[in-house]
Design an enzyme around this catalytic site. Structure first.
Site, short mmCIF file in Angstrom:
data_model
loop_
_atom_site.label_atom_id
_atom_site.label_comp_id
_atom_site.label_asym_id
_atom_site.label_seq_id
_atom_site.Cartn_x
_atom_site.Cartn_y
_atom_site.Cartn_z
N PHE A 23 0.86 -1.18 0.00
CA PHE A 23 0.00 0.00 0.00
C PHE A 23 0.90 1.23 0.00
O PHE A 23 2.10 1.14 0.26
CB PHE A 23 -0.90 -0.02 1.24
CG PHE A 23 -2.34 -0.37 0.94
CD1 PHE A 23 -2.66 -1.31 -0.02
CD2 PHE A 23 -3.38 0.25 1.62
CE1 PHE A 23 -3.98 -1.63 -0.29
CE2 PHE A 23 -4.70 -0.07 1.36
CZ PHE A 23 -5.01 -1.00 0.41
N GLN A 47 -8.43 13.87 5.02
CA GLN A 47 -7.80 13.15 3.91
C GLN A 47 -8.73 13.08 2.70
O GLN A 47 -9.88 12.66 2.81
CB GLN A 47 -7.46 11.72 4.34
CG GLN A 47 -6.87 10.89 3.21
CD GLN A 47 -6.23 9.61 3.73
OE1 GLN A 47 -6.91 8.65 4.05
NE2 GLN A 47 -4.92 9.62 3.84
N HIS A 60 -9.10 11.07 -0.49
CA HIS A 60 -8.60 9.86 -1.12
C HIS A 60 -8.40 10.17 -2.60
O HIS A 60 -9.26 10.78 -3.22
CB HIS A 60 -9.59 8.72 -0.93
CG HIS A 60 -9.02 7.37 -1.24
ND1 HIS A 60 -8.76 6.97 -2.52
CD2 HIS A 60 -8.67 6.34 -0.44
CE1 HIS A 60 -8.25 5.74 -2.49
NE2 HIS A 60 -8.18 5.33 -1.23
N LEU A 100 -15.64 5.13 -3.27
CA LEU A 100 -14.24 4.76 -3.15
C LEU A 100 -13.80 3.72 -4.18
O LEU A 100 -14.47 2.72 -4.40
CB LEU A 100 -13.98 4.20 -1.75
CG LEU A 100 -12.52 3.79 -1.48
CD1 LEU A 100 -11.62 5.02 -1.50
CD2 LEU A 100 -12.41 3.06 -0.17
N GLU A 123 -7.38 1.71 -2.79
CA GLU A 123 -5.95 1.86 -3.04
C GLU A 123 -5.34 0.54 -3.51
O GLU A 123 -4.29 0.51 -4.15
CB GLU A 123 -5.26 2.32 -1.75
CG GLU A 123 -3.79 2.62 -1.89
CD GLU A 123 -3.27 3.49 -0.73
OE1 GLU A 123 -4.02 4.37 -0.28
OE2 GLU A 123 -2.14 3.29 -0.31
N ARG A 161 -1.24 9.28 0.17
CA ARG A 161 -2.51 9.74 -0.38
C ARG A 161 -2.55 11.25 -0.57
O ARG A 161 -3.14 11.73 -1.55
CB ARG A 161 -3.66 9.31 0.54
CG ARG A 161 -3.89 7.81 0.47
CD ARG A 161 -4.98 7.36 1.41
NE ARG A 161 -5.27 5.94 1.20
CZ ARG A 161 -6.11 5.23 1.94
NH1 ARG A 161 -6.76 5.82 2.93
NH2 ARG A 161 -6.32 3.96 1.68
N HIS A 195 -12.42 11.60 2.40
CA HIS A 195 -12.39 10.21 2.82
C HIS A 195 -12.31 10.02 4.33
O HIS A 195 -13.09 9.28 4.90
CB HIS A 195 -11.19 9.54 2.15
CG HIS A 195 -11.09 8.07 2.36
ND1 HIS A 195 -12.15 7.23 2.16
CD2 HIS A 195 -10.06 7.29 2.76
CE1 HIS A 195 -11.77 5.98 2.41
NE2 HIS A 195 -10.51 5.99 2.80
N ARG A 219 -3.18 9.90 6.77
CA ARG A 219 -3.23 8.50 7.19
C ARG A 219 -2.75 7.57 6.08
O ARG A 219 -3.07 7.78 4.92
CB ARG A 219 -4.66 8.13 7.56
CG ARG A 219 -4.82 6.67 7.92
CD ARG A 219 -6.21 6.36 8.41
NE ARG A 219 -7.24 6.49 7.39
CZ ARG A 219 -7.46 5.59 6.42
NH1 ARG A 219 -6.71 4.51 6.32
NH2 ARG A 219 -8.44 5.77 5.56
#
Lengths: 260, 542
Positions: free
Chosen positions: B118, B230, B232, B246, B249, B280, B344, B378
């Site tokens: 990730f 955040q 995304h 969404l 990721e 991100r 997000h 995050r």
């Protein structure tokens, strides 16, 4: 396009149908159409939803007599007739309210569960039957030193059932649930089979025995409505058929109405 | 019509997502525990929607110090190091709990938990169950809850925390008919999740309205870093109805490429080292810049392409994505998706100790409603771990609180009742207020911010706050209260953004020039409570 929506206010106690005219945007889902009604016409309209992405399983309603997730159902496909589904009629969905599928969409609460208000149903019964079958993991031994015991193949086999989002679409589609309030229903049985087939459990037949009754595995009549309406491709009828076969191999005489 | 019910318990847990469910399981070992869910247990909240995965150090080649460093670096060094330490060291054990309770995660041929890469992490440490990881976790937790003694209140929402002096002693709630319920508890755990539904484009579920931030703030708790939101990088851009949804990721983790209108792999210009798997905040800004500078797609996004991957990889590792796009007529095995940033996750929240204690006695918190764990940005896969690690800790701390039996001034409840009744004579439909709020937040307090844009958004919020949402019936009282909560959260974000005179992580002030990198920043947390607001500073060695 007309959205014909079942309405029920517990204060007055009389059900009715209301028509709302909505312009269908490209890509509009039934859920978005319900929002449009709430915003443009009547903000007292009650319905459930949460994730908007077909994961939480709260927005199942009866759309043109078929239980579907509102967030996953495209309005245009319903009007074009490209998303038609015919089910074996079941009590509650058979009493037809007239509608013209080319220009009207009929939205009603999920059948076989008590209506609280408008499209909101009381799920207690659905979850009570699920809970009654003890859907809690029971590993056969203490947690392994190594991370786990399953092979990739076993994981894939279980996924057919762990994909269930407990939306109750199958429960609302099942003709047996419609006539027999004691029947556990497809979702609960599929979940039970998921534990029965988990190689980390003892697999001593206790899971099969938990529903070895006229209200359990043996009540199913294999109409296959459950599998057809499942938004996640879970096949409860197959789980039930396999469970019966395994019981019969163990010497159990079939006691239910249907045979696989 | 207002015959209020009274519920007594040892621990009250508010919110039934991943953190709340975990907290309730733990708290129930110490005494009578009540879990309140605004929808149905496990169905509300964003955990169940989480696709990508759960970060845990499981392999010899990986290490806790490396996970800590990745998390701090990803968080632009704004994280509370003590919280990060706990997160990283306990994530593997909480993962083991889930598996012991029957969760089915993907495995390797060696029967070990499979992990994938990730963004912003130097080791592939993200565990997963296809792209329905959160759903598998929630199903497991809900099954476990059924075997526990936790009492679940469904279709019930908390509208205010109740206090005796400075101590939180329970909460006032509304049931689905709009009737008031009063709950007295020796300890209360806030696990209400995030709130990015205050933005026009958001990944969050219906519950993402930030109620917990508002509940905590109104009760007097301190919140930190509320400006840290955040975005995304990859949300769906069309059809309109799918906007913001969404796109995990994991798509990039599995090898997905980001391309602009000209087919250029533009991340080479922003982060040539980490490319698509940068953090991100960086990827979101890169995509937003491409779109703003005219290199976006016709639908106003950029392309995210996996069509070069074997069809089988897509079918096995990204089944939900495949199905979701097929429903809209796009076969991601053959053609690219179109994506743009979407609001997000809120990194800020209630200030907590590693034990989950907030600044108010009797009140604990865990999950997205807390601040400090993720700093200014995050890492993907750290939120699911956060829910389990701090859910257990907050539940345990609450469970260990002494039995005291709370009281609440009768007048406080009368006041609340009068406030609710006021909605019947409201001025404006709730949907209208929320619609305007979402646009104002997106325009002025989004990915790029300036003092001017923030002040303008603040002005709109003030205007909206002066309106009273109107209830069409008792079933709408909760929605009206939620609108007020959304306004409180929006104010906290705008004020936090004005308090922080720098760009850091997800917070970008285009009107401020700075000559420091995040690790050398003179600033630490912003803080806001009913009694004070400001920004912490620190000495930086030159």
């Amino acid at each position: 396009m007309i959205l014909r929506i079942f309405r029920y206010d517990p204060a007055t106690g009389t059900p009715r149908y209301d028509d709302f005219e909505i312009d269908p945007d490209p890509g509009m889902t039934v859920l978005a159409a319900l929002f449009a009604v709430q915003e443009q016409y009547d903000d007292s309209l009650a319905f459930r939803y949460s994730c908007r992405g077909a994961v939480c399983g709260t927005c199942a309603v009866l759309v043109n007599k078929v239980p579907r997730l509102a967030c996953r159902t495209q309005v245009q496909a319903l009007l074009d007739g490209t998303d038609e589904m015919t089910l074996v009629p079941s009590p509650g969905s058979a009493e037809t309210h007239p509608f013209d599928p080319a220009r009207e969409i009929l939205i009603e609460p999920l059948p076989h569960l008590p209506v609280i208000r408008d499209l909101v149903v009381d799920w207690d019964e659905f979850f009570e039957k699920y809970r009654a079958l003890g859907p809690v993991f029971r590993p056969k031994d203490s947690p392994p030193e190594n991370e786990r015991l399953m092979e990739p193949g076993a994981v894939h086999a279980l996924e057919a059932y762990t994909n269930c989002i407990l939306c109750a679409a199958c429960y609302g589609a099942c003709p047996v649930d419609g006539k027999d309030p004691a029947y556990s229903g497809p979702a609960a049985l599929a979940k039970l089979y998921r534990f029965h087939s988990d190689p980390r459990e003892a697999r001593d037949g206790s899971r099969l025995a938990a529903a070895d009754s006229p209200e359990g595995w043996w009540a199913c009549e294999f109409h296959t409505n459950c599998r057809r309406v499942c938004p996640k491709g879970v096949p409860p009828d197959i789980a039930i058929g396999k469970a019966r076969q395994e019981l019969q191999r163990g010497g159990r005489k079939p006691s239910g109405p249907g045979r696989p | 019509m207002h015959a209020d019910d009274v519920v007594n318990c040892h621990v009250l847990v508010i919110g039934s997502g991943g953190a709340g469910a975990r907290a309730a399981l733990e708290a129930s070992r110490y005494g009578k525990t009540v879990l309140v869910s605004r929808t149905l247990t496990g169905k509300g909240g964003c955990t169940t929607m989480a696709e990508g995965g759960y970060n845990a150090v499981l392999r010899k080649l990986d290490s806790c110090p490396m996970h800590v460093e990745d998390t701090l670096r990803g968080g632009a060094f704004l994280n509370d190091p003590a919280l990060v330490d706990v997160l990283v060291h306990e994530a593997p054990d909480r993962m083991a709990d889930l598996i012991a309770w029957g969760a089915v995660f993907d495995v390797t041929d060696d029967r070990e938990i499979a992990q994938r890469p990730f963004g912003g992490q130097r080791f592939p440490r993200t565990c997963y169950a296809g792209d329905r990881t959160g759903h598998e976790m929630m199903a497991t937790l809900v099954e476990r809850l059924r075997g526990s003694g936790v009492r679940q209140l469904q279709d019930t929402a908390v509208i205010e925390l109740l206090k005796d002096g400075n101590r939180v002693t329970g909460a006032a709630m509304l049931d689905r008919d709009g009737d008031l319920i009063i709950c007295y508890a020796d300890a209360t755990v806030l696990a209400t999740g995030g709130g990015t539904r205050i933005y026009d484009i958001s990944t969050n579920c219906a519950a993402g309205t930030g109620d917990g931030f508002a509940l905590g703030y109104r009760a007097g708790a301190e919140l930190i870093d509320m400006e840290m939101v955040q975005f995304h990088p990859t949300g769906a851009v069309y059809p309109y109805d799918a906007r913001g949804r969404l796109i995990t990721e994991a798509v990039r983790g599995e090898g997905g490429l980001l391309l602009n209108r000209d087919g250029e792999r533009f991340m080479t210009r922003y982060d040539p080292e980490r490319m698509e798997l940068s953090t991100r905040d960086v990827v979101s800004r890169s995509i937003a810049t491409e779109i703003l500078e005219g290199r976006g797609t016709p639908h106003g996004g950029v392309y995210l392409d996996v069509s070069h991957l074997p069809a089988r990889t897509i079918e096995e590792r990204l089944p939900v994505m495949l199905e979701q796009f097929l429903a809209f007529g796009v076969d991601i095995r053959k053609e690219p998706m179109e994506v743009a940033p979407t609001a997000h996750h809120i990194m800020g929240g209630l200030r907590i100790t590693p034990e989950g204690q907030t600044t108010l006695p009797g009140l604990f918190a865990c999950g997205e409603v807390t601040g400090g764990v993720h700093g200014a940005n995050r890492l993907g896969g750290n939120a699911l771990a956060d829910t389990q690690v701090f859910g257990k800790r907050a539940g345990e701390s609450a469970g260990k609180e002494a039995v005291r039996g709370g009281t609440v001034a009768r007048s406080r409840i009368e006041e609340l009742r009068a406030h609710l009744d006021g909605y019947y004579g409201g001025t404006t439909p709730p949907a209208e207020i929320v619609g305007r709020l979402r646009l104002a937040m997106w325009d002025g307090a989004g990915i790029f911010r300036t003092e001017k844009s923030l002040v303008e958004t603040g002005r709109v919020i003030d205007e909206l706050a002066a309106l009273t949402p109107r209830a069409a019936g008792s079933q709408n009282l909760l929605w009206c209260r939620t609108v007020e909560n959304m306004i409180v959260l929006s104010r906290l974000i705008v004020k936090g953004a004005l308090l922080r005179p720098e760009s850091r992580g997800a917070h970008v002030r285009k009107d401020i020039l700075q000559d420091w990198t995040p690790d050398r920043s003179p600033y630490m947390h912003t803080y806001q409570s009913l009694s004070r607001a400001g920004i912490e500073t620190r000495e930086v060695q030159v």
